[in-house]
Design a protein around this motif. Structure first.
Motif, PDB file in Angstrom:
ATOM      1  N   THR A 156       0.920  -0.833   0.124  1.00  0.00           N
ATOM      2  CA  THR A 156       0.049  -0.381   0.247  1.00  0.00           C
ATOM      3  C   THR A 156       0.714   0.781  -0.331  1.00  0.00           C
ATOM      4  OG1 THR A 156       0.041   0.219   2.477  1.00  0.00           O
ATOM      5  CG2 THR A 156      -2.103  -0.865   1.355  1.00  0.00           C
ATOM      6  N   GLY A 157      -0.056   2.396  -0.540  1.00  0.00           N
ATOM      7  CA  GLY A 157       1.362   3.829  -0.198  1.00  0.00           C
ATOM      8  C   GLY A 157       0.173   4.731  -1.593  1.00  0.00           C
ATOM      9  N   VAL A 158       1.217   5.584  -1.246  1.00  0.00           N
ATOM     10  CA  VAL A 158       0.924   6.468  -2.423  1.00  0.00           C
ATOM     11  C   VAL A 158       2.220   6.459  -2.905  1.00  0.00           C
ATOM     12  CG1 VAL A 158       0.962   9.235  -3.214  1.00  0.00           C
ATOM     13  CG2 VAL A 158       0.167   8.217  -0.863  1.00  0.00           C
ATOM     14  N   LEU A 159       1.816   6.074  -4.603  1.00  0.00           N
ATOM     15  CA  LEU A 159       2.840   6.171  -5.480  1.00  0.00           C
ATOM     16  C   LEU A 159       2.486   6.746  -7.013  1.00  0.00           C
ATOM     17  CD1 LEU A 159       1.820   2.629  -6.039  1.00  0.00           C
ATOM     18  CD2 LEU A 159       3.938   3.381  -5.083  1.00  0.00           C
ATOM     19  N   ALA A 171      -1.491   0.388 -12.368  1.00  0.00           N
ATOM     20  CA  ALA A 171      -1.363   0.496 -10.981  1.00  0.00           C
ATOM     21  C   ALA A 171      -1.520  -0.266  -9.913  1.00  0.00           C
ATOM     22  CB  ALA A 171      -2.701   1.285 -10.559  1.00  0.00           C
ATOM     23  N   LEU A 172      -2.558  -1.458 -10.187  1.00  0.00           N
ATOM     24  CA  LEU A 172      -2.254  -2.059  -9.107  1.00  0.00           C
ATOM     25  C   LEU A 172      -1.431  -3.253  -9.213  1.00  0.00           C
ATOM     26  CD1 LEU A 172      -5.858  -3.439  -9.219  1.00  0.00           C
ATOM     27  CD2 LEU A 172      -5.073  -2.201  -7.268  1.00  0.00           C
ATOM     28  N   ALA A 173      -0.710  -3.375 -10.434  1.00  0.00           N
ATOM     29  CA  ALA A 173       0.280  -4.287 -10.464  1.00  0.00           C
ATOM     30  C   ALA A 173       1.464  -3.663 -10.345  1.00  0.00           C
ATOM     31  CB  ALA A 173       0.855  -4.737 -12.045  1.00  0.00           C
ATOM     32  N   ASN A 174       1.364  -2.159 -10.256  1.00  0.00           N
ATOM     33  CA  ASN A 174       3.321  -1.412  -9.522  1.00  0.00           C
ATOM     34  C   ASN A 174       3.052  -0.742  -8.449  1.00  0.00           C
ATOM     35  OD1 ASN A 174       5.189   0.415 -10.073  1.00  0.00           O
ATOM     36  ND2 ASN A 174       3.621   1.860  -9.095  1.00  0.00           N
ATOM     37  N   SER A 175       1.811  -1.557  -7.277  1.00  0.00           N
ATOM     38  CA  SER A 175       2.047  -2.200  -5.967  1.00  0.00           C
ATOM     39  C   SER A 175       2.197  -3.119  -5.538  1.00  0.00           C
ATOM     40  CB  SER A 175       0.091  -1.014  -5.323  1.00  0.00           C
ATOM     41  OG  SER A 175      -1.341  -1.967  -5.710  1.00  0.00           O
ATOM     42  N   GLY A 176       2.294  -4.419  -6.650  1.00  0.00           N
ATOM     43  CA  GLY A 176       2.610  -6.108  -5.963  1.00  0.00           C
ATOM     44  C   GLY A 176       1.319  -6.480  -6.150  1.00  0.00           C
ATOM     45  N   ASP A 177      -0.149  -5.989  -7.031  1.00  0.00           N
ATOM     46  CA  ASP A 177      -0.516  -6.388  -7.889  1.00  0.00           C
ATOM     47  C   ASP A 177      -2.255  -6.986  -6.291  1.00  0.00           C
ATOM     48  OD1 ASP A 177      -2.473  -7.255  -8.797  1.00  0.00           O
ATOM     49  OD2 ASP A 177      -1.762  -9.429 -10.157  1.00  0.00           O
ATOM     50  N   ALA A 208     -15.790  -6.480 -19.384  1.00  0.00           N
ATOM     51  CA  ALA A 208     -16.769  -4.920 -19.963  1.00  0.00           C
ATOM     52  C   ALA A 208     -15.611  -4.090 -19.212  1.00  0.00           C
ATOM     53  CB  ALA A 208     -17.592  -5.924 -19.315  1.00  0.00           C
ATOM     54  N   ALA A 209     -15.183  -4.015 -17.796  1.00  0.00           N
ATOM     55  CA  ALA A 209     -13.967  -3.739 -17.338  1.00  0.00           C
ATOM     56  C   ALA A 209     -13.537  -2.053 -18.064  1.00  0.00           C
ATOM     57  CB  ALA A 209     -13.024  -3.941 -16.049  1.00  0.00           C
ATOM     58  N   MET A 210     -12.737  -2.827 -19.220  1.00  0.00           N
ATOM     59  CA  MET A 210     -12.361  -2.010 -19.714  1.00  0.00           C
ATOM     60  C   MET A 210     -12.810  -1.190 -20.606  1.00  0.00           C
ATOM     61  SD  MET A 210      -9.544  -5.287 -21.737  1.00  0.00           S
ATOM     62  CE  MET A 210      -8.534  -4.134 -23.014  1.00  0.00           C
ATOM     63  N   GLN A 211     -14.384  -1.349 -21.200  1.00  0.00           N
ATOM     64  CA  GLN A 211     -15.335   0.131 -21.361  1.00  0.00           C
ATOM     65  C   GLN A 211     -15.260   0.740 -20.271  1.00  0.00           C
ATOM     66  OE1 GLN A 211     -18.535  -3.077 -22.775  1.00  0.00           O
ATOM     67  NE2 GLN A 211     -17.253  -2.470 -24.804  1.00  0.00           N
ATOM     68  N   SER A 212     -15.212   0.197 -18.903  1.00  0.00           N
ATOM     69  CA  SER A 212     -15.573   1.654 -18.303  1.00  0.00           C
ATOM     70  C   SER A 212     -14.214   2.838 -17.708  1.00  0.00           C
ATOM     71  CB  SER A 212     -15.384   1.050 -16.722  1.00  0.00           C
ATOM     72  OG  SER A 212     -15.078   1.918 -15.806  1.00  0.00           O
ATOM     73  N   PRO A 213     -15.717   3.946 -17.523  1.00  0.00           N
ATOM     74  CA  PRO A 213     -14.229   5.375 -17.591  1.00  0.00           C
ATOM     75  C   PRO A 213     -13.881   5.213 -17.116  1.00  0.00           C
ATOM     76  CG  PRO A 213     -16.876   5.098 -16.817  1.00  0.00           C
ATOM     77  CD  PRO A 213     -17.233   3.915 -17.990  1.00  0.00           C
ATOM     78  N   TYR A 214     -13.645   4.344 -15.944  1.00  0.00           N
ATOM     79  CA  TYR A 214     -12.902   4.350 -14.900  1.00  0.00           C
ATOM     80  C   TYR A 214     -11.563   3.232 -14.710  1.00  0.00           C
ATOM     81  CZ  TYR A 214     -17.033   6.327 -13.856  1.00  0.00           C
ATOM     82  OH  TYR A 214     -17.934   6.910 -13.063  1.00  0.00           O
ATOM     83  N   TYR A 215     -11.725   2.747 -15.532  1.00  0.00           N
ATOM     84  CA  TYR A 215     -10.447   1.725 -16.455  1.00  0.00           C
ATOM     85  C   TYR A 215      -8.599   2.473 -16.437  1.00  0.00           C
ATOM     86  CZ  TYR A 215      -8.003  -1.765 -18.389  1.00  0.00           C
ATOM     87  OH  TYR A 215      -6.643  -2.590 -18.751  1.00  0.00           O
ATOM     88  N   TYR A 216      -8.984   3.625 -16.712  1.00  0.00           N
ATOM     89  CA  TYR A 216      -8.171   4.472 -16.775  1.00  0.00           C
ATOM     90  C   TYR A 216      -8.152   5.160 -15.232  1.00  0.00           C
ATOM     91  CZ  TYR A 216      -6.118   2.292 -21.314  1.00  0.00           C
ATOM     92  OH  TYR A 216      -6.126   2.209 -22.414  1.00  0.00           O
ATOM     93  N   ILE A 217      -7.135   5.985 -14.632  1.00  0.00           N
ATOM     94  CA  ILE A 217      -7.278   6.043 -13.296  1.00  0.00           C
ATOM     95  C   ILE A 217      -6.658   7.832 -13.967  1.00  0.00           C
ATOM     96  CG2 ILE A 217      -5.979   4.044 -11.887  1.00  0.00           C
ATOM     97  CD1 ILE A 217      -3.210   5.083 -11.684  1.00  0.00           C
ATOM     98  N   GLN A 218      -6.649   8.220 -12.820  1.00  0.00           N
ATOM     99  CA  GLN A 218      -6.511  10.321 -13.280  1.00  0.00           C
ATOM    100  C   GLN A 218      -5.324  10.333 -11.888  1.00  0.00           C
ATOM    101  OE1 GLN A 218     -10.006  12.090 -13.501  1.00  0.00           O
ATOM    102  NE2 GLN A 218     -10.471  11.120 -15.323  1.00  0.00           N
ATOM    103  N   PRO A 219      -4.947  11.328 -11.774  1.00  0.00           N
ATOM    104  CA  PRO A 219      -4.244  11.723 -10.682  1.00  0.00           C
ATOM    105  C   PRO A 219      -5.164  12.191 -10.019  1.00  0.00           C
ATOM    106  CG  PRO A 219      -3.507  13.343 -12.242  1.00  0.00           C
ATOM    107  CD  PRO A 219      -4.648  12.282 -12.929  1.00  0.00           C
ATOM    108  N   ASN A 220      -4.317  11.989  -8.360  1.00  0.00           N
ATOM    109  CA  ASN A 220      -5.182  11.678  -7.060  1.00  0.00           C
ATOM    110  C   ASN A 220      -5.903  10.633  -7.075  1.00  0.00           C
ATOM    111  OD1 ASN A 220      -3.298  14.542  -6.179  1.00  0.00           O
ATOM    112  ND2 ASN A 220      -5.062  15.661  -8.039  1.00  0.00           N
ATOM    113  N   ASP A 221      -6.438   9.752  -7.800  1.00  0.00           N
ATOM    114  CA  ASP A 221      -6.562   8.423  -7.319  1.00  0.00           C
ATOM    115  C   ASP A 221      -7.180   7.999  -5.779  1.00  0.00           C
ATOM    116  OD1 ASP A 221      -8.883   9.077  -9.437  1.00  0.00           O
ATOM    117  OD2 ASP A 221      -8.611   7.429 -10.623  1.00  0.00           O
TER     118      ASP A 221
END
Length: 263
Positions: A156-159, A171-177, A208-221
């Motif tokens: 966990t943490g701020v990345l 993003a999750l893979a960068n935190s150890g999945d 279908a998650a790949m079609q979600s508007p939240y699939y790509y993260i944004q700064p400060n998520d």
């Protein structure tokens, strides 16, 4: 002896039904929610619009480099720009949605896309400082994509990632999945908006998650991964762990029965 055996059988059945299955762990499964044989996914990501406290890296170039040195406080030699340097020398968007730019003063950029910020800075430079013959070139980037991951993840943490676009799996893979005990079917994303924060849900086991508007993260998520309910009841992550738990329970029940019987 019948009752203890019955209790053990019920407990075993309950624990076996609580084992973490393959469906709980595999990302982007075809659950029939994407109506396309080739599984071609149409992304729904929109250009990011800058917000208060975002830090922008702005680089100005012209035919005469000496004229642009005042606008480029951050060294970009060899493309090496450290996060600490960007924090102190980048352009932070203040509470009023402005950046303080050398010579030009305050420029309102709140809610603009990166391309719109580039165009606005270039326009102001041409109006107040340069002539068209200077052939200036303005590049604007976010000073890293900063996000927070917490819950059932490896770390966990701020990345911060220095990429223009990052999807939630990266993003999750960068935190150890996500751990095997994490709930991939309902990952929470806390996202900042001009009027406050909102919580969004995404099922990462569904393609279908790949079609979600939240699939790509944004700064400060903020990405929150909840534990599976199976973890709360103590079931093992694997069949071996579950059988070990069952054997321990059976041993305790039998030992307790004979202890009480011999009193």
């Amino acid at each position: 002896m019948k009752r203890p055996i019955l209790y053990v059988i019920v407990t075993i059945s309950f624990l076996l039904s609580s084992c973490i299955t393959n469906k709980d762990l595999v990302y982007l499964q075809d659950k029939g929610t994407v109506m396309n044989d080739s599984l071609m996914i149409k992304e729904q990501s929109k250009p990011y619009r800058v917000q208060v406290n975002d830090i922008l890296s702005i680089n100005v170039k012209a035919l005469d480099e000496e004229l642009t040195s005042i606008f480029n406080p951050v060294s970009t030699e060899n493309g090496n720009i450290g996060s600490e340097s960007l924090y102190f020398n980048g352009f932070t968007i203040d509470l009023h949605g402005n950046i303080k730019f050398p010579i030009l003063g305050e420029i309102s950029v709140l809610g603009l896309t990166i391309k719109e910020v580039e165009d606005k800075v270039k326009k102001e430079l041409l109006n107040q400082y340069f002539k068209e013959t200077a052939q200036i070139f303005v590049t604007v980037k976010l000073a890293g994509l900063r996000y927070t991951v917490t819950g059932e993840v490896g770390s966990t943490g701020v990345l911060t990632l220095y990429q223009d676009r990052v999807n939630i799996i990266e993003a999750l893979a960068n935190s150890g999945d996500i751990k095997p005990t994490g709930d991939r079917t309902d990952v929470l994303i806390v996202r900042q908006y001009p009027d406050g924060q909102r919580i969004h849900h995404i099922d990462l086991t569904d393609i279908a998650a790949m079609q979600s508007p939240y699939y790509y993260i944004q700064p400060n998520d903020i990405i929150l991964v909840k534990p599976l309910k199976r973890k709360a009841i103590g079931a093992g992550e694997t069949a071996t762990q579950t059988l070990t738990t069952i054997a321990s329970i059976f041993s305790v029940v039998v030992s307790t029965y004979f202890l009480v019987k011999n009193l």
